[in-house]
Design an enzyme around this catalytic site. Structure first.
Site, PDB file in Angstrom:
ATOM      1  N   HIS A 188       0.847  -1.202   0.000  1.00 18.47           N
ATOM      2  CA  HIS A 188       0.000   0.000   0.000  1.00 18.47           C
ATOM      3  C   HIS A 188       0.883   1.254   0.000  1.00 18.47           C
ATOM      4  CE1 HIS A 188      -3.480   2.490   1.529  1.00 18.47           C
ATOM      5  NE2 HIS A 188      -2.466   3.189   2.029  1.00 18.47           N
ATOM      6  N   GLU A 189       1.888   1.240   0.853  1.00 13.40           N
ATOM      7  CA  GLU A 189       2.782   2.398   0.934  1.00 13.40           C
ATOM      8  C   GLU A 189       3.581   2.561  -0.359  1.00 13.40           C
ATOM      9  OE1 GLU A 189       2.232   4.349   3.179  1.00 13.40           O
ATOM     10  OE2 GLU A 189       1.125   3.060   4.529  1.00 13.40           O
ATOM     11  N   HIS A 237       1.522   4.378  -2.770  1.00 15.16           N
ATOM     12  CA  HIS A 237       1.588   5.839  -2.619  1.00 15.16           C
ATOM     13  C   HIS A 237       2.815   6.395  -3.326  1.00 15.16           C
ATOM     14  CE1 HIS A 237      -1.800   6.683  -0.136  1.00 15.16           C
ATOM     15  NE2 HIS A 237      -1.417   5.937   0.887  1.00 15.16           N
ATOM     16  N   GLU A 270      -6.171   7.018  -1.297  1.00 13.19           N
ATOM     17  CA  GLU A 270      -6.108   5.835  -0.433  1.00 13.19           C
ATOM     18  C   GLU A 270      -6.669   4.609  -1.159  1.00 13.19           C
ATOM     19  OE1 GLU A 270      -4.578   5.394   2.417  1.00 13.19           O
ATOM     20  OE2 GLU A 270      -3.930   7.474   2.239  1.00 13.19           O
TER      21      GLU A 270
END
Lengths: 192, 318
Positions: free
Chosen positions: B167-168, B171, B242
């Site tokens: 997930h990071e 980003h 997100e």
């Protein structure tokens, strides 16, 4: 006025062609790079596993030896010959003092001593998982890059560029197992 | 569940938000031009046209645009320094003595960099706190970082940790911290200039130019509502990013179940743990809030979507 419009259109076309060409080049390089990444990871896997497994093996052999010796010495301490018994006692305390076995040993002889091999096993396991993951992800990234390139090569209007400039017209194959391999892998089951 | 489509959809929404910000910036600039220079003839519409066609040079609009561009340039050069301050961070390096969990984190960061096809590895940090969270910052070789807390490492298993780090990484590949900074610049420029010109307009005497009078009135009204509008747009953007990062996590790992169970664990932990409210948070903490993997909320005023919506997007049936 009309001349300007024509020149403008040509300029836009040339800019589009240059940008499209550069994008193709970038994608081809991405494919090549990720293809290399697969072999880098394969190479890494071989080396890492070899060295890790041999380390773990060495530890295991060493500790097995220590354990066998401890067991033997323990039975000797029960010996009827007081000399043998005393010598065995001394050697046992030497092994314990040398720190070859954990401190728990002199409290309870029955419990398995905390051997370093178990720690190494845990690290080996993590390395195996991570290395296999890296290899898998490298293959996945390669396929993604091939897909991006193929998408651009086949979709309109960018499909014109490889037709005009043949150096960016490439045929890339997706990474996958062969048909037979897929069948055998499909039938594979975990057995204990 | 098509996660590529999810990314594309949220990307379109991002563009919409950026366009609205730029639109707002021009509106404010043009109104200010009309308001302070009432020499233009005709109605408000005619004044707009005169400015847009270049019959009259829109000085203030140009100045505002210039300041935004300079701000964005500065931020893209130095913005990454803002992130890693205010908390105890430890960088994880291969050469140093690492414990088992730290090695796992470092391995996963490398795995995700490979999966994302990055040609570099983001630096990995750990925060020595029991909070269960993670965040990412940066967008290139020099400034990309991923940080996880000790609490997160203790609570999650390897697959879940991998999902969170994916997930990071999402980003990072989407350039979200750059986007956040750019939008922050735009929002601040818009709000600050509206405020300045609202004060000027308030103290200017009404002339006999109807366009200028209308423009002044509009600026005063905008000064009241724009802070809310920009904030809501910014938060909307943050929530869409997100979703994008969640979708990217699934793509990178090929496993949506791990992301689902990681999110459940993290949100469950936050529900049970009210201690964090009592912390005195440093200033940078507020700035970083949007970058964390999880933050409570489900309204137009929150940086993250609700956990239910995120799980639903990940294909979990509730």
């Amino acid at each position: 006025m009309e001349l300007f419009i024509v020149l403008g259109v040509i300029a836009v076309l040339i800019i589009w062609l240059i940008m499209g060409y550069n994008k193709f080049i970038a994608q081809i390089e991405a494919v090549t790079n990720s293809e290399k990444e697969i072999s880098v990871q394969l190479d890494r896997r071989g080396k890492v596993f070899d060295s890790l497994i041999s380390t773990v093996k060495k530890y295991m052999e060493h500790e097995e030896g220590v354990l066998a010796k401890v067991t033997e010495l323990r039975s000797q301490t029960q010996s009827s010959d007081p000399k043998v018994a005393e010598q065995a006692q001394n050697e046992l305390s030497n092994i314990v003092a040398s720190g070859e076995l954990s401190k728990g040993l002199n409290i309870t002889m029955e419990a398995y001593p905390d051997l370093k091999a178990s720690n190494n096993m845990m690290q080996l396991q993590e390395e195996i998982v991570s290395t296999e993951n890296k290899l898998n992800f490298a293959k996945k990234a390669f396929n993604n890059n091939v897909e991006n390139y193929n998408k651009m090569r086949k979709s309109f209007p960018s499909l014109i560029i490889p037709k005009v400039i043949s150096s960016v017209d490439k045929e890339f194959e997706y990474w996958s197992l062969s048909e037979e391999d897929i069948k055998t892998q499909e039938e594979k089951r975990v057995e204990f | 569940m098509d996660f590529r489509e999810a990314i594309a959809k949220n990307n379109r929404r991002t563009k919409l938000v950026i366009v609205s910000f730029i639109f707002l910036m021009f509106i404010v600039g043009l109104l200010a031009d009309i308001a302070v220079n009432p020499a233009y003839p005709g109605s408000l519409k005619q004044s707009f046209l005169a400015l847009l066609t270049g019959q009259v040079i829109p000085f203030i609009t140009l100045i505002i645009t210039g300041i935004s561009i300079i701000g964005i340039f500065i931020v893209s050069k130095f913005g990454h320094k803002l992130m890693l301050s205010g908390k105890q961070f430890k960088e994880l390096k291969r050469e140093e003595q690492l414990d088992h969990d730290e090695k796992v984190v470092l391995n996963i960061v490398e795995e995700m960099a490979i999966s994302a096809g990055l040609n570099y590895k983001p630096r990995a940090y750990i925060m020595e706190t029991n909070e269960v969270n993670a965040f990412a910052a940066g967008w290139n070789e020099k400034n990309a970082v991923i940080a996880v807390t000790r609490g997160l490492m203790n609570q999650l298993n390897r697959a879940e940790l991998q999902a969170v780090i994916a997930h990071e990484t999402g980003h990072i590949i989407h350039g979200d911290s750059k986007l956040t900074l750019y939008v922050g610049i735009l929002a601040n420029v818009i709000v600050t200039f509206t405020n300045i010109f609202a004060h000027i307009a308030f103290f200017m005497r009404n002339g006999n130019n109807p366009a200028a009078n209308q423009a002044r009135l509009l600026i005063i009204v905008l000064n009241l509502i724009l802070p809310f509008i920009t904030q809501i747009l910014y938060l909307y953007l943050s929530r869409k990013r997100e979703y994008m990062a969640d979708a990217a996590a699934v793509q990178l790992t090929g496993d949506n179940q791990a992301m689902i169970s990681a999110l459940k664990k993290i949100s469950g932990h936050h529900d049970n743990d009210s201690r964090e409210e009592r912390y005195v948070k440093p200033v940078t903490e507020h700035y970083r809030a949007a970058a964390y993997i999880y933050s409570k909320g489900d309204s137009v005023f929150s940086t993250h979507p609700s956990i239910e919506n995120r799980l639903k997007e990940l294909g979990e049936k509730l």
